[in-house]
Write an enzyme that holds these catalytic residues in place. Structure first.
Site, PDB file in Angstrom:
ATOM      1  N   ARG A  23       0.817  -1.222   0.000  1.00 19.66           N
ATOM      2  CA  ARG A  23       0.000   0.000   0.000  1.00 19.66           C
ATOM      3  C   ARG A  23       0.845   1.265   0.000  1.00 19.66           C
ATOM      4  O   ARG A  23       0.369   2.337  -0.324  1.00 19.66           O
ATOM      5  CB  ARG A  23      -0.907   0.034   1.232  1.00 19.66           C
ATOM      6  CG  ARG A  23      -1.862  -1.129   1.338  1.00 19.66           C
ATOM      7  CD  ARG A  23      -2.522  -1.167   2.693  1.00 19.66           C
ATOM      8  NE  ARG A  23      -1.478  -1.365   3.712  1.00 19.66           N
ATOM      9  CZ  ARG A  23      -1.597  -0.998   4.986  1.00 19.66           C
ATOM     10  NH1 ARG A  23      -2.686  -0.400   5.412  1.00 19.66           N
ATOM     11  NH2 ARG A  23      -0.626  -1.232   5.837  1.00 19.66           N
ATOM     12  N   GLU A  28       7.232   7.299  11.646  1.00 17.31           N
ATOM     13  CA  GLU A  28       7.084   8.384  12.608  1.00 17.31           C
ATOM     14  C   GLU A  28       8.212   9.364  12.349  1.00 17.31           C
ATOM     15  O   GLU A  28       9.381   9.024  12.508  1.00 17.31           O
ATOM     16  CB  GLU A  28       7.171   7.812  14.024  1.00 17.31           C
ATOM     17  CG  GLU A  28       6.913   8.821  15.109  1.00 17.31           C
ATOM     18  CD  GLU A  28       6.899   8.164  16.487  1.00 17.31           C
ATOM     19  OE1 GLU A  28       8.000   7.897  17.026  1.00 17.31           O
ATOM     20  OE2 GLU A  28       5.797   7.900  17.008  1.00 17.31           O
ATOM     21  N   GLN A  47       8.482  26.298  15.986  1.00 15.22           N
ATOM     22  CA  GLN A  47       8.115  26.829  14.672  1.00 15.22           C
ATOM     23  C   GLN A  47       8.468  25.807  13.605  1.00 15.22           C
ATOM     24  O   GLN A  47       9.526  25.187  13.658  1.00 15.22           O
ATOM     25  CB  GLN A  47       8.902  28.125  14.443  1.00 15.22           C
ATOM     26  CG  GLN A  47       8.633  28.822  13.143  1.00 15.22           C
ATOM     27  CD  GLN A  47       9.390  30.152  13.070  1.00 15.22           C
ATOM     28  OE1 GLN A  47       9.494  30.874  14.036  1.00 15.22           O
ATOM     29  NE2 GLN A  47       9.930  30.455  11.906  1.00 15.22           N
ATOM     30  N   ASP A  48       7.569  25.620  12.632  1.00 13.67           N
ATOM     31  CA  ASP A  48       7.833  24.771  11.472  1.00 13.67           C
ATOM     32  C   ASP A  48       7.854  25.660  10.227  1.00 13.67           C
ATOM     33  O   ASP A  48       7.005  26.548  10.079  1.00 13.67           O
ATOM     34  CB  ASP A  48       6.732  23.725  11.291  1.00 13.67           C
ATOM     35  CG  ASP A  48       6.900  22.514  12.189  1.00 13.67           C
ATOM     36  OD1 ASP A  48       7.774  22.532  13.073  1.00 13.67           O
ATOM     37  OD2 ASP A  48       6.137  21.543  12.021  1.00 13.67           O
ATOM     38  N   ASN A  49       8.823  25.412   9.349  1.00 16.50           N
ATOM     39  CA  ASN A  49       8.962  26.169   8.103  1.00 16.50           C
ATOM     40  C   ASN A  49       9.037  25.196   6.934  1.00 16.50           C
ATOM     41  O   ASN A  49       9.467  24.048   7.097  1.00 16.50           O
ATOM     42  CB  ASN A  49      10.236  27.019   8.126  1.00 16.50           C
ATOM     43  CG  ASN A  49      10.228  28.026   9.252  1.00 16.50           C
ATOM     44  OD1 ASN A  49       9.210  28.624   9.562  1.00 16.50           O
ATOM     45  ND2 ASN A  49      11.366  28.214   9.879  1.00 16.50           N
ATOM     46  N   ARG A  59      20.247  27.793  -0.728  1.00 17.79           N
ATOM     47  CA  ARG A  59      19.714  28.643   0.329  1.00 17.79           C
ATOM     48  C   ARG A  59      20.681  28.551   1.508  1.00 17.79           C
ATOM     49  O   ARG A  59      20.926  27.483   2.030  1.00 17.79           O
ATOM     50  CB  ARG A  59      18.319  28.203   0.742  1.00 17.79           C
ATOM     51  CG  ARG A  59      17.287  28.365  -0.373  1.00 17.79           C
ATOM     52  CD  ARG A  59      15.883  28.024   0.131  1.00 17.79           C
ATOM     53  NE  ARG A  59      14.911  28.068  -0.930  1.00 17.79           N
ATOM     54  CZ  ARG A  59      14.138  29.111  -1.199  1.00 17.79           C
ATOM     55  NH1 ARG A  59      14.243  30.213  -0.486  1.00 17.79           N
ATOM     56  NH2 ARG A  59      13.262  29.054  -2.182  1.00 17.79           N
ATOM     57  N   HIS A  62      22.760  30.266   6.593  1.00 15.21           N
ATOM     58  CA  HIS A  62      22.060  31.161   7.503  1.00 15.21           C
ATOM     59  C   HIS A  62      22.218  30.715   8.952  1.00 15.21           C
ATOM     60  O   HIS A  62      22.426  29.542   9.227  1.00 15.21           O
ATOM     61  CB  HIS A  62      20.566  31.181   7.172  1.00 15.21           C
ATOM     62  CG  HIS A  62      20.271  31.581   5.771  1.00 15.21           C
ATOM     63  ND1 HIS A  62      19.256  31.011   5.042  1.00 15.21           N
ATOM     64  CD2 HIS A  62      20.841  32.497   4.953  1.00 15.21           C
ATOM     65  CE1 HIS A  62      19.206  31.556   3.841  1.00 15.21           C
ATOM     66  NE2 HIS A  62      20.166  32.459   3.750  1.00 15.21           N
ATOM     67  N   LYS A  72      17.785  23.342  14.506  1.00 12.97           N
ATOM     68  CA  LYS A  72      16.849  22.967  13.454  1.00 12.97           C
ATOM     69  C   LYS A  72      16.851  21.456  13.267  1.00 12.97           C
ATOM     70  O   LYS A  72      17.893  20.811  13.378  1.00 12.97           O
ATOM     71  CB  LYS A  72      17.238  23.617  12.129  1.00 12.97           C
ATOM     72  CG  LYS A  72      17.192  25.127  12.135  1.00 12.97           C
ATOM     73  CD  LYS A  72      17.674  25.699  10.808  1.00 12.97           C
ATOM     74  CE  LYS A  72      17.636  27.215  10.831  1.00 12.97           C
ATOM     75  NZ  LYS A  72      18.177  27.769   9.581  1.00 12.97           N
ATOM     76  N   HIS A 119      23.558  26.999   8.551  1.00 14.24           N
ATOM     77  CA  HIS A 119      22.856  25.958   7.818  1.00 14.24           C
ATOM     78  C   HIS A 119      22.497  26.438   6.414  1.00 14.24           C
ATOM     79  O   HIS A 119      22.151  27.604   6.211  1.00 14.24           O
ATOM     80  CB  HIS A 119      21.561  25.571   8.555  1.00 14.24           C
ATOM     81  CG  HIS A 119      20.730  24.617   7.790  1.00 14.24           C
ATOM     82  ND1 HIS A 119      19.624  25.017   7.059  1.00 14.24           N
ATOM     83  CD2 HIS A 119      20.855  23.292   7.600  1.00 14.24           C
ATOM     84  CE1 HIS A 119      19.105  23.953   6.468  1.00 14.24           C
ATOM     85  NE2 HIS A 119      19.829  22.903   6.780  1.00 14.24           N
ATOM     86  N   TYR A 132      11.452  22.150   7.957  1.00 14.63           N
ATOM     87  CA  TYR A 132      12.281  22.109   9.165  1.00 14.63           C
ATOM     88  C   TYR A 132      11.590  22.720  10.367  1.00 14.63           C
ATOM     89  O   TYR A 132      10.748  23.598  10.244  1.00 14.63           O
ATOM     90  CB  TYR A 132      13.636  22.759   8.929  1.00 14.63           C
ATOM     91  CG  TYR A 132      13.630  24.211   8.525  1.00 14.63           C
ATOM     92  CD1 TYR A 132      13.922  25.217   9.445  1.00 14.63           C
ATOM     93  CD2 TYR A 132      13.366  24.583   7.206  1.00 14.63           C
ATOM     94  CE1 TYR A 132      13.959  26.546   9.056  1.00 14.63           C
ATOM     95  CE2 TYR A 132      13.398  25.900   6.815  1.00 14.63           C
ATOM     96  CZ  TYR A 132      13.689  26.889   7.754  1.00 14.63           C
ATOM     97  OH  TYR A 132      13.712  28.210   7.375  1.00 14.63           O
ATOM     98  N   GLU A 143      19.572  37.812  12.604  1.00 15.71           N
ATOM     99  CA  GLU A 143      19.958  36.909  11.520  1.00 15.71           C
ATOM    100  C   GLU A 143      21.367  37.236  11.022  1.00 15.71           C
ATOM    101  O   GLU A 143      21.815  38.374  11.068  1.00 15.71           O
ATOM    102  CB  GLU A 143      18.942  36.942  10.374  1.00 15.71           C
ATOM    103  CG  GLU A 143      18.909  38.209   9.564  1.00 15.71           C
ATOM    104  CD  GLU A 143      17.876  38.167   8.440  1.00 15.71           C
ATOM    105  OE1 GLU A 143      17.475  37.073   8.018  1.00 15.71           O
ATOM    106  OE2 GLU A 143      17.470  39.241   7.997  1.00 15.71           O
ATOM    107  N   ASP A 170      21.408  36.532  -0.325  1.00 15.99           N
ATOM    108  CA  ASP A 170      22.457  35.565   0.014  1.00 15.99           C
ATOM    109  C   ASP A 170      23.772  35.847  -0.701  1.00 15.99           C
ATOM    110  O   ASP A 170      24.838  35.455  -0.229  1.00 15.99           O
ATOM    111  CB  ASP A 170      21.991  34.139  -0.270  1.00 15.99           C
ATOM    112  CG  ASP A 170      21.002  33.615   0.766  1.00 15.99           C
ATOM    113  OD1 ASP A 170      20.720  34.338   1.745  1.00 15.99           O
ATOM    114  OD2 ASP A 170      20.505  32.492   0.593  1.00 15.99           O
TER     115      ASP A 170
END
Length: 178
Positions: A23, A28, A47-49, A59, A62, A72, A119, A132, A143, A170
């Protein structure tokens, strides 16, 4: 879930136990108790991004400074990226070193990037959906970043130079020596 510490202390590759049958599959992706046991420290994600990018996009690199530093837990939902963590912890025996790990929708690997690290990632597939968790809220004034092609770090992003796509923001990031 299994965890393997990288060459950078505190930075872990996490591999879930995947249950497959005709299937599809189930795994998890996060369990607070299991995660903390594996990485050996309490981490409370707040926080989730998520981002979508095309081939050649880089990217990063940072980070958040001071009281707003972030740990993260990163993963790929679709496609493949080369994920990079850079140790920026002054006094660390691996200060200025980096690890690069391929994360994709097939291997379901995750990378835990602790506070004090930079990262970034490059997209190796046609497109990628990257997600993340962060353990601290984004704070614009805190930042920071290091330009992706910094000669001291010498990161091989796995993308030919003529195919690299980087945001204007960047492109003007600092060099590692600064």
């Amino acid at each position: 879930m299994q965890a393997q510490e990288t060459a950078l202390k505190g930075c872990f590759i996490l591999e879930p136990r995947v249950f497959k049958d005709d299937r599809g599959y189930f795994f998890e992706s996060f369990n607070q108790k299991t995660f903390e046991e594996l990485v050996g420290q309490p981490v409370h994600f707040v926080q989730d991004n998520q981002s979508f990018s095309q081939y050649g996009v880089i990217r990063g690199i940072h980070f958040q400074k001071g009281a707003h530093a972030q740990a993260k837990l990163v993963r790929v939902l679709e496609g493949e990226v080369l994920d990079v963590a850079v140790d920026l912890r002054e006094g660390s025996p691996t200060y200025g070193q980096h690890v690069a790990v391929k994360l994709n929708a097939e291997n379901n690997r995750q990378l835990f990037v602790p506070r004090g690290f930079g990262h970034g990632f490059s997209v190796l597939s046609e497109t990628a959906v990257f997600a993340y968790k962060c353990d601290n809220y984004y704070h614009k004034a805190s930042e920071g970043g290091i330009v992706y092609n910094d000669p001291t770090l010498a990161i091989d992003w796995g993308i030919p130079e003529e195919k690299i796509q980087v945001s204007e923001k960047d492109l003007v990031l600092e060099h590692f020596k600064n």
